[in-house]
Structures are given as C-alpha cells and as structure tokens.
Design a protein around this motif. Structure first.
Motif, PDB file in Angstrom:
ATOM      1  N   GLU A 123       0.716  -1.331  -0.064  1.00 12.92           N
ATOM      2  CA  GLU A 123      -0.165   0.027  -0.124  1.00 12.92           C
ATOM      3  C   GLU A 123       0.787   1.151   0.002  1.00 12.92           C
ATOM      4  O   GLU A 123       0.457   2.096  -0.735  1.00 12.92           O
ATOM      5  N   PHE A 124       1.983   1.119   0.689  1.00  9.64           N
ATOM      6  CA  PHE A 124       2.935   2.215   0.834  1.00  9.64           C
ATOM      7  C   PHE A 124       3.388   2.852  -0.592  1.00  9.64           C
ATOM      8  O   PHE A 124       3.177   3.828  -1.041  1.00  9.64           O
ATOM      9  N   GLU A 125       3.910   1.571  -1.417  1.00 10.09           N
ATOM     10  CA  GLU A 125       4.271   1.700  -2.560  1.00 10.09           C
ATOM     11  C   GLU A 125       3.315   2.372  -3.648  1.00 10.09           C
ATOM     12  O   GLU A 125       3.483   3.032  -4.496  1.00 10.09           O
ATOM     13  N   SER A 126       1.947   1.869  -3.362  1.00  9.71           N
ATOM     14  CA  SER A 126       1.028   2.044  -4.517  1.00  9.71           C
ATOM     15  C   SER A 126       0.495   3.524  -4.393  1.00  9.71           C
ATOM     16  O   SER A 126       0.423   4.224  -5.255  1.00  9.71           O
ATOM     17  N   PHE A 127       0.378   4.025  -2.800  1.00 10.87           N
ATOM     18  CA  PHE A 127      -0.040   5.404  -2.814  1.00 10.87           C
ATOM     19  C   PHE A 127       0.875   6.316  -3.069  1.00 10.87           C
ATOM     20  O   PHE A 127       0.552   7.331  -4.028  1.00 10.87           O
ATOM     21  N   ALA A 128       2.303   5.804  -3.017  1.00  6.90           N
ATOM     22  CA  ALA A 128       3.424   6.830  -3.455  1.00  6.90           C
ATOM     23  C   ALA A 128       3.480   7.138  -4.901  1.00  6.90           C
ATOM     24  O   ALA A 128       3.325   8.163  -5.280  1.00  6.90           O
ATOM     25  N   VAL A 129       3.356   5.916  -5.569  1.00  9.24           N
ATOM     26  CA  VAL A 129       3.298   5.816  -7.095  1.00  9.24           C
ATOM     27  C   VAL A 129       2.159   6.913  -7.485  1.00  9.24           C
ATOM     28  O   VAL A 129       2.312   7.405  -8.539  1.00  9.24           O
TER      29      VAL A 129
END
Length: 508
Positions: A41-47
């Motif tokens: 989720e961290f990566e998805s939100f950041a991208v």
C-alpha cells in the motif's frame, strides 16, 4: 452469513473512524498518519501521488491554471487515481485516507534537498488551489473553521460605511457587488500578496478582503505551514535513513519524478567553444541568451550570473578545461588580468565541477529555481527574463530578436498572467517555427536539448509563413486540437517514467 455480518460491522466501524478522522475532503496535512500500512500500500499510494503531481506540473506549463481545460483534465486524473475530487462526496473517506497518507510519504521523499522541497511545494500548492476553488461557499466556510482560519466578517453597517473605498480598492467590484459580497477583516501580514498587487482596501493595519479573494490568504497560510513542515521533516532524516527498507524506496521516489538534473551529459566535450555564439542564438533559452550577450558585451558577470550560466554550459557539455578557457578568455578582455583570474575566479569554476571544497558536483538550475530564488538586482543579468524583466524592456528585447508583433503580444499576455514557463514555451515556438512544442518545459538545459533535437531533424517544423513573412494563424479549432495534445504527450512520457518506478518497487 455470520462472516458477512461481521464484515459489514467492521466496515461500518471503519467508516465511522474515517468520518471522524477526515471530516473534510481538504486538509492542511497538519497531523501525520499513525496507522500501520503494508509496503504494498505504501508503494501504491506513493506512485499514484507522484503520477498526480507530475500531471499537475505538466498541466501547469501547458494551460492557464484557471482555464476550463486545466480543470477538466485535472479532475479526470483525480478521479482516475481515486483521490478526493468532489467536495460534496460523502463516501470518499478511503480517498481522503489515501490523500493523507500519500502526501506524508512524498513529504519524506521530497524533503531531502532544496530543489526537491521546492518542486514538491509548488505541485502541492497547485493541487490545493484547484481543490479549494472547487468548494462551494458553504464548504469553504466549514473548511476555514476546520483549520482555525475563521476570519471576522464585517457587519452590514461597516460595509455600507466603507462601500466607496471597498469599491475603488477592490478590482472588479462595483458598489452593487460590494453590497452583495461578504468581506473579511484580515491582519495585514496575512494579506501581503493582495496588498502588493493593490487588490485590497487597507485601514488601521487590517485588510478588508472579499470572499472571492480569501483563497489567496488560505494558500499563503498553507504554503507557510508546508514549508516549515518540510524543513522539520528534513531534520528527522537521519532516523529514517537508518531504516534499510524505507530509505532505498524514498531515494528512488525522489529521483524518479523531477526530471533529469542534467548533471551528466552524453555530449560532454563534443561542443567546441567556437560554437557557443551560434548556439546562443539558435538553441539557448532567453535567460541564457541574455547572460551570454551580457558576458560578451561587458566581459564580466557577477556571481549569480556566473553560477546560472556556468552550470548551464556545464550541462550542455562543456568540460572543466573548456569552461576555464572560456571564462578566462572573456574575463581578461575586460578588467581582470590572467593572474587575478587564476587566483580568484578559477577556483569557483573548479568548485562547481566538484573539484574543490566539499567536492559537490553542482547541477544546472531548473526553471523553478531560477524563477523562485535569488532575484537579480541592478547590474545583474541572471534570473528569468519573463519573471524579472520590466515588460517594456522584455518587449524591446523580443523585437530585437525579430519576434513578430502577434507573438510578442502572446508572450506578454502570458507574462502578465504570471505564466512564466508558458511564456518561455511560446518563445521556443516562435523562434523554432513550430505550433506545439510537444513537451512541458521545466529546465533551460531541456530547452537546449529539445532545440538541438528539432534543428538536427528530429522533428519537422509545422508553422507556415505567408508571403509577407508573418506567421499564419490557425483557426480556433486547430489551436484547440494542438493545445489538448500537449499534455497527452507529456502524460505518456510520465507513464513511461513510472513504469521503471513500479518495476523497481516490485523487484524482490
């Protein structure tokens, strides 16, 4: 059935929590998120937020921010990436959560240097401006109360007493409109921008701000808070840098989206000193063309000019040896002898190439850095001519470069609206005879690279000339087609860049 009932109860409980946590679709991001989230989720939100901010950047240098086309395209992107886009939506609490968490992730990634902080602040300001202006008057009032910006509304008696002054001091306000509009009594410190622009009535240390201008006050407040927050976050970096899981991700995020810094050029050493005069006319942006001309005329530039122009030349391919020769030849034609140059100026040139002092390899200045920092004073030639030059002097300069009157009028209109990068894009189009440059201009070295690509046959010029030598104007429908195509190419490029970012995140 029992499972689905529990799931519904859990969903309702979460919805209630979100409602309390995010009472408004807009926020100042004052409190960091405290919940645990997965790396996925961290990566998805950041991208997703990076994608959104890049679209905002591209739209900002392709459209006037108040235009309908800008608003339509930005809303479509917010909708696609599932960020809050309609203030009245009652079921967007997950979108509000994503907005909150993703902002703080990127704040961590983009607090690491002055250039990163500047880029992040500008895009977040543009996003906030759009979303705030989309609020109804009622929701604006609720938001102001939510962030403790409840300004005092003046009473009808005082408004009638000051009606003439309010009408004269507030552009576009007739006496009838003054009576219809709500005015707020705001401390002068909060209304400095309106005061400088002479768009507000001042009395006894207070500004009387119409409701339609309150966004300027709110944006200034948000900018101040976010600037301070980025500086505080930067101080916390040592503790984050010790986390072996997060630091590589944050570094990759911060290097993936502000575009190339032009610190390393493939054509290093391939440009000769004899070519620079010709290149300055054909392929330099106006800021660098101005610096080059000033250097040739006076055989000297002050520190700000030497830094801005010297790093640009480094970015287009001048080696350290070429740079030393170039500056020395020019300076000794003026009042500086060879010995003084070697003892003084040569050190700063070697320093900018990372060969002295802390061995920092300095990168060329971006458009945003040139526009927003170190404005020129009397006798300086650095800065952005579209931002820092007097409009009449800018007009004369463009005339001397044989820009047609219709083109000059378009450039000056963009400058008047403070769309400086758009004005530079228009200058590129006018000097290269193209209708649409097909990219968002963010860097002087990008201007040079794209110019060389065009002049070497990478793209065919599209603008036609009539017999009198003036540019033929396309009809409105054609202009509409061209303007709508620019962000498409920019966004396609953004998607390509993000493929690499997403691939990085999915690696084991």
């Amino acid at each position: 059935m029992e499972f689905s009932s529990r799931a519904r109860q859990r969903h309702a409980r979460l919805a209630g929590d979100r409602r309390e946590q995010y009472p408004h679709s807009l926020q100042f991001y004052l409190e960091p998120p405290t919940e645990s989230i997965s790396l996925v989720e961290f990566e998805s939100f950041a991208v997703d937020r990076l994608r959104l901010l890049k679209v905002i950047e591209n739209l900002g240098v392709s459209y006037v921010r108040s235009s309908d086309a800008y608003k339509v395209k930005l809303e479509a992107e917010l909708r696609k990436l599932k960020f809050p886009y309609k203030a009245l939506a009652e079921d967007d609490y997950e979108a509000r959560r994503k907005d909150h968490i993703s902002h703080f992730i990127l704040r961590l990634a983009y607090c690491q240097s002055e250039d990163l902080r500047r880029w992040f602040l500008q895009q977040e300001m543009d996003l906030f401006r759009y979303r705030f202006k989309e609020l109804s008057e009622g929701l604006m009032q609720k938001f102001l109360e939510h962030v403790n910006l409840s300004f005092e509304a003046i009473g009808e008696d005082l408004k009638n007493e000051l009606a003439n002054e309010l009408s004269v001091s507030t552009p576009g306000f007739s006496l009838l409109k003054v009576k219809e509009q709500m005015f707020y009594k705001v401390g002068l410190a909060d209304a400095v921008d309106l005061f400088r622009a002479r768009r507000v009535f001042i009395k006894d240390g207070f500004a009387y701000v119409p409701f339609k201008e309150i966004d300027v006050i709110v944006l200034n407040n948000y900018r101040t808070k976010l600037s301070k927050a980025l500086a505080l976050t930067a101080r916390s970096l040592p503790s984050i840098q010790s986390d072996e899981r997060l630091q590589p991700l944050l570094n990759h995020l911060s290097h993936s989206y502000v575009g190339p810094d032009y610190s390393v050029q493939k054509n290093t050493g391939k440009i000769s000193l004899e070519q620079i005069d010709a290149l300055s006319v054909k392929s330099f942006p106006l800021c660098m063309r101005q610096l080059h001309r000033a250097l040739r005329d006076s055989h000297h530039l002050r520190h700000g000019g030497r830094m801005q122009y010297g790093l640009f030349l480094k970015g287009i391919g001048l080696t350290l040896e070429q740079a030393l020769e170039f500056w020395k030849k020019e300076f000794i034609r003026g009042k500086v002898d060879a010995d003084k140059f070697d003892k003084g100026y040569a050190y700063s040139i070697r320093h900018s190439y990372g060969k002295e002092g802390k061995r920092t390899d300095y990168t060329p200045y971006s458009c945003m850095k040139i526009i927003m920092s170190n404005p020129p004073s009397q006798g300086d030639y650095h800065g952005c001519p579209f931002r820092h030059s007097d409009p009449e002097l800018l007009k004369q300069k463009l005339q001397s470069y044989k820009i047609p009157p219709s083109g000059i009028a378009q450039v000056l209109e963009l400058v008047k609206g403070m769309h400086y990068q758009l004005a530079c894009q228009k200058y590129f189009e006018l000097t290269h005879d193209v209708d649409d440059i097909g990219f968002s201009l963010n860097h002087p070295n990008q201007y040079f690279t794209e110019s060389q690509k065009l002049l070497s046959g990478g793209r065919e010029p599209k603008k036609e000339f009539n017999n009198s030598g003036n540019f033929q104007q396309k009809n409105n429908s054609q202009e509409s087609i061209n303007s709508s195509s620019a962000p498409t190419s920019s966004n396609a490029k953004a998607d390509t860049e993000l493929e690499g970012l997403e691939a990085y995140f999915t690696e084991d």
